[in-house]
Design an enzyme around this catalytic site. Structure first.
Site, PDB file in Angstrom:
ATOM      1  N   PRO A 233       0.691  -1.258   0.030  1.00  0.00           N
ATOM      2  CG  PRO A 233      -0.177  -1.089   2.091  1.00  0.00           C
ATOM      3  CD  PRO A 233       0.571  -2.131   1.106  1.00  0.00           C
TER       4      PRO A 233
ATOM      5  CD  GLU B 122       0.977  -4.161  10.979  1.00  0.00           C
ATOM      6  OE1 GLU B 122       1.056  -2.895  10.963  1.00  0.00           O
ATOM      7  OE2 GLU B 122       0.076  -4.776  11.186  1.00  0.00           O
TER       8      GLU B 122
ATOM      9  NE  ARG C 143      -8.073  -5.901 -20.955  1.00  0.00           N
ATOM     10  CZ  ARG C 143      -8.472  -4.886 -21.940  1.00  0.00           C
ATOM     11  NH1 ARG C 143      -7.517  -3.849 -21.926  1.00  0.00           N
ATOM     12  NH2 ARG C 143      -9.436  -4.860 -22.609  1.00  0.00           N
TER      13      ARG C 143
ATOM     14  CG  ASP D  65      -9.020  -0.878 -23.366  1.00  0.00           C
ATOM     15  OD1 ASP D  65     -10.245  -1.288 -23.823  1.00  0.00           O
ATOM     16  OD2 ASP D  65      -8.292  -1.885 -23.122  1.00  0.00           O
TER      17      ASP D  65
END
Length: 246
Positions: A90, A117, A155, A170
């Protein structure tokens, strides 16, 4: 392309690699995906992959040794390539379409999926090439994020999609959100397909799509326009859209 994934829950990837476009891309030989349980590389009788943090604190940390050993083993199997070693975290850089396009040019990607953690900091400092996050929220592990990134990258490989133009047009690939799409029937419950899409005039259709792409971006993600260079025509359309001129 070769993609390796390090996870202590390797079966989580079975559904992804065994279905849809990803499965077909693997069957075509366009990508080779392998998922390794890095617990297999942990030293000691109990093959422990986590331990308490020095200095105390809540939670457990993934140990450096099993992950270092696993990555080194994968690199030994492909000595002629220099892999991008991607840490799912993160605190990493936010993943986007530009990054997907960059990763799609690589020969070998290694994804490290964390749990608990966090990681021993030496993994970040001395092993990985990229720290990446899929968003500002916390998941129980890195597997879902890795799957999302892998799907986005695979993809883009040549031959992965039935229509090569699909990836080019896209949302985010052009810098704008994609225009609205419609299919048959032309009228459904008194809701009509825009007439311009039915008249066969491809020039007008392309202009409509470009304008509607611009409209959707301004209405939903105006921040994308901050770094997008508008043509004179696009600027005119945007001004009209903002004034509510159809």
């Amino acid at each position: 392309m070769k993609i390796d994934v390090l996870s202590i829950f390797p079966t989580m990837f079975d559904g992804m690699t065994g279905n849809s476009i990803i499965k077909k891309t693997i069957e075509k030989g366009l990508v080779d995906v392998s998922v390794t349980d890095f617990r297999e590389y942990a030293e000691g009788k109990h093959q422990t992959v986590d331990d308490y943090p020095y200095g105390g604190g809540a939670g457990m940390l993934l140990k450096a040794q099993p992950i270092f050993s696993a990555v080194e083993a994968l690199q030994e199997r492909t000595p002629n390539t220099k892999p991008r070693v991607i840490l799912m975290d993160p605190a990493g850089k936010r993943f986007d379409q530009k990054m997907a396009e960059e990763f799609a040019q690589e020969e070998h990607l290694i994804f490290i999926c964390g749990h608990y953690e966090g990681y021993d900091e030496r993994i970040r400092e001395f092993l990985v090439t990229d720290e990446v996050s899929i968003g500002d929220y916390i998941l129980t592990g890195g597997e879902i994020g890795a799957m999302a990134m892998m799907d986005s990258v695979i993809r883009l490989l040549p031959g992965a999609l039935g229509n090569a133009d699909s990836a080019v047009t896209d949302s985010f690939s052009t810098g704008l959100l994609e225009h609205p799409h419609y299919t048959r029937p032309a009228q459904f419950r008194d809701m009509d397909v825009p007439e311009v899409l039915l008249n066969g005039n491809h020039k007008l259709i392309e202009e409509w799509r470009e304008r509607e792409s611009l409209r959707r971006t301004w209405e939903r993600r105006p921040d994308l326009l901050d770094n997008y260079t508008l043509s004179d025509q696009q600027q005119k359309w945007l001004d009209e859209i903002k004034r509510g001129v159809e």
